[in-house]
Design an enzyme around this catalytic site. Structure first.
Site, short mmCIF file in Angstrom:
data_model
loop_
_atom_site.label_atom_id
_atom_site.label_comp_id
_atom_site.label_asym_id
_atom_site.label_seq_id
_atom_site.Cartn_x
_atom_site.Cartn_y
_atom_site.Cartn_z
N LYS A 157 0.82 -1.22 0.00
CA LYS A 157 0.00 0.00 0.00
C LYS A 157 0.85 1.27 0.00
O LYS A 157 0.63 2.18 -0.78
CB LYS A 157 -0.93 -0.02 1.23
CG LYS A 157 -1.98 -1.12 1.14
CD LYS A 157 -2.78 -1.26 2.39
CE LYS A 157 -2.06 -1.99 3.51
NZ LYS A 157 -1.72 -3.40 3.26
N ARG A 234 10.98 -0.22 8.86
CA ARG A 234 11.41 -0.64 10.20
C ARG A 234 12.93 -0.51 10.25
O ARG A 234 13.63 -0.86 9.30
CB ARG A 234 11.00 -2.10 10.50
CG ARG A 234 9.51 -2.28 10.81
CD ARG A 234 9.10 -1.64 12.14
NE ARG A 234 7.68 -1.80 12.43
CZ ARG A 234 6.72 -0.92 12.13
NH1 ARG A 234 7.01 0.21 11.50
NH2 ARG A 234 5.47 -1.15 12.45
N ASP A 258 13.30 7.44 9.29
CA ASP A 258 12.19 7.67 10.22
C ASP A 258 12.16 6.57 11.28
O ASP A 258 11.38 6.63 12.23
CB ASP A 258 10.86 7.70 9.46
CG ASP A 258 9.69 8.10 10.36
OD1 ASP A 258 9.81 9.13 11.05
OD2 ASP A 258 8.69 7.36 10.41
N GLU A 263 15.48 1.90 18.24
CA GLU A 263 14.67 3.10 18.55
C GLU A 263 13.83 2.96 19.81
O GLU A 263 13.40 3.96 20.39
CB GLU A 263 13.76 3.44 17.37
CG GLU A 263 12.60 2.44 17.17
CD GLU A 263 11.67 2.82 16.01
OE1 GLU A 263 12.19 3.13 14.93
OE2 GLU A 263 10.44 2.80 16.21
N HIS A 295 10.09 8.14 14.07
CA HIS A 295 8.94 7.29 13.74
C HIS A 295 7.66 8.14 13.67
O HIS A 295 6.67 7.87 14.35
CB HIS A 295 8.78 6.17 14.76
CG HIS A 295 8.18 4.94 14.16
ND1 HIS A 295 8.69 3.69 14.33
CD2 HIS A 295 7.09 4.77 13.37
CE1 HIS A 295 7.96 2.80 13.69
NE2 HIS A 295 6.97 3.43 13.09
P1 NAI Z 1 1.92 -3.90 2.86
O1 NAI Z 1 1.74 -5.20 3.52
O2 NAI Z 1 0.78 -3.30 2.11
O3 NAI Z 1 3.16 -4.00 1.83
C1 NAI Z 1 4.37 -4.63 2.14
C2 NAI Z 1 4.97 -5.14 0.84
O4 NAI Z 1 6.23 -5.72 1.14
C3 NAI Z 1 4.12 -6.22 0.16
O5 NAI Z 1 3.92 -5.92 -1.21
C4 NAI Z 1 4.95 -7.49 0.35
O6 NAI Z 1 4.80 -8.40 -0.73
C5 NAI Z 1 6.35 -6.91 0.38
N1 NAI Z 1 7.32 -7.83 0.97
C6 NAI Z 1 7.12 -8.83 1.88
N2 NAI Z 1 8.27 -9.48 2.13
C7 NAI Z 1 9.22 -8.87 1.36
C8 NAI Z 1 10.60 -9.11 1.16
N3 NAI Z 1 11.24 -10.10 1.80
N4 NAI Z 1 11.26 -8.31 0.30
C9 NAI Z 1 10.61 -7.32 -0.39
N5 NAI Z 1 9.30 -7.04 -0.25
C10 NAI Z 1 8.61 -7.82 0.61
O7 NAI Z 1 2.46 -2.89 3.96
P2 NAI Z 1 2.42 -1.30 3.97
O8 NAI Z 1 1.16 -0.85 4.59
O9 NAI Z 1 2.77 -0.80 2.62
O10 NAI Z 1 3.58 -0.99 5.01
C11 NAI Z 1 4.93 -1.27 4.73
C12 NAI Z 1 5.77 -1.16 5.99
O11 NAI Z 1 5.78 0.20 6.43
C13 NAI Z 1 5.17 -1.92 7.20
O12 NAI Z 1 5.65 -3.25 7.23
C14 NAI Z 1 5.66 -1.15 8.38
O13 NAI Z 1 6.84 -1.76 8.86
C15 NAI Z 1 6.01 0.22 7.82
N6 NAI Z 1 5.20 1.31 8.40
C16 NAI Z 1 5.85 2.38 8.97
C17 NAI Z 1 5.14 3.44 9.50
C18 NAI Z 1 5.84 4.65 10.08
O14 NAI Z 1 5.19 5.46 10.77
N7 NAI Z 1 7.12 4.85 9.84
C19 NAI Z 1 3.69 3.42 9.52
C20 NAI Z 1 3.09 2.29 8.83
C21 NAI Z 1 3.84 1.26 8.32
#
Ligand code: NAI
Length: 330
Positions: A157, A234, A258, A263, A295
């Protein structure tokens, strides 16, 4: 049933309390807000509650899960998307785990771009300079994003919104995802090509055993000299010591962080006036080409409202039915 639901809310900040109180107006759940994070030492506070509500730096490991189970707590409700801080396998059959899979991918993707623009156009330097009536441009040279290649790791997403933003800037986008999306025109390449071809690399994949320290000494070596790294995912995706070495050797042009591997004890807290113990983070922060936000990428009004509403309906659904659309399972 709603007036009987009791929630122990850990690591509560003022902005959490505001958004959850607003979302809870119609439900009337009893929410007790604790400043402290949930971990082995604080789990005793959860006694007598139906659910615990936790965030990214609470520790829900086997010991905490067993303790919650013994206390009759039925649910761990994460008010975030990532769940790497929960031992989901150990929770199975004992305590339910739910999360907020999407609340505003725009919040995070826009923050990633804000960091990138700040960094490469030296806005952080210019801001403090003009505050001091210093109008010199020396040392503020940036570069155009237009025509540059950005490598996006993780095209879920957030990654996809970030790709759209980059395309709006006229950037050339390549991407790596372990599970590439089929319904897009995204140009997927393998991870080595991301390292090799990208002027800028932005991380949007989850933290797993596979992705932990994917940025390390070896991968940094195969990146372009001057590469800009953006991590809003992360912290542990990046080996911070290897990053520091890459910055010192001038191989890495800039880093926008971020998130940071260690952290948990510092981010979200005011540590000004304290002796700062983490030398690696202190050294990174001292670098002119490193920007750290604590973060903060999720922190928009829209995201907080969505987080509060989804978390409370997750709790409602799980406690009523024993299941939830947003349940996390192994
Ligand atoms: P999502 O689940 O929609 O997308 C994650 C993508 O990573 C998926 O397309 C998945 O296929 C892919 N993926 C899984 N394993 C992988 C690998 N080994 N190598 C490459 N790609 C891989 O998650 P979304 O909502 O896009 O969030 C992504 C990350 O952002 C979360 O996991 C979270 O850690 C982080 N996040 C950070 C925030 C912040 O405030 N800094 C807030 C929200 C999320």
């Amino acid at each position: 049933m709603s007036d009987k639901v009791k929630i122990a809310f850990f690591d509560a900040k003022d902005y959490d309390i505001t958004s959850f109180e607003e979302a809870n107006k119609d439900r009337g759940y009893k929410i007790k807000y604790f400043d402290t994070k949930l971990n082995e030492d604080t789990v005793k506070l959860a006694k007598g509650y139906d659910a615990v509500c936790v965030f990214v730096n609470d520790t829900i490991d086997e010991k905490v899960i067993d303790s919650l189970y013994k206390k009759g707590v039925k649910l761990v409700a994460l008010r975030c998307a990532g769940f790497n801080n929960v031992d989901v396998a150990k929770a199975a059959g004992k305590v339910g785990v739910v999360r907020v899979p999407a609340y505003s991918p725009y919040a995070v993707a826009e923050h990633a771009m804000a960091l990138l623009l700040t960094s490469i156009r030296r806005i952080h330097k210019a801001y403090t300079r003009t505050k001091d009536f210093n109008f010199s441009l020396n040392g503020l040279m940036g570069f155009d994003l237009h025509g540059k290649t950005v490598g996006v790791v993780g095209t879920g997403k957030i990654g996809r919104v970030f790709i759209d933003i980059c395309r709006g800037f006229g950037m050339n986008v390549i991407a790596y995802d372990k599970f590439p999306a089929k319904d897009t025109d995204i140009e997927y390449v393998d991870i080595d090509k991301i390292w090799e071809k990208s002027d800028i690399i932005s991380f949007h994949c989850p933290l797993t055993d596979e992705t932990r320290h994917m940025v390390n000494k070896k991968s940094i070596k195969s990146m372009k000299k001057g590469v800009v790294l953006i991590n809003t995912s992360r912290g542990a995706l990046i080996d911070a010591d290897a990053l520091l070495e890459g910055i010192r050797s001038r191989h890495i042009g800039a880093a926008c962080l971020d998130v940071y591997e260690e952290e948990a004890d510092v981010f979200f807290e005011d540590r000004s006036g304290h002796i700062f113990e983490d030398d690696t983070l202190a050294r990174l922060i001292s670098m002119p080409n490193v920007i750290v936000t604590s973060h903060q990428a999720f922190l928009t009004e829209e995201a907080l409202t969505n987080i509060a509403h989804t978390t409370l309906s997750n709790i409602d659904e799980y406690l009523k039915t024993g299941k939830c659309e947003n349940e996390v399972t192994v």
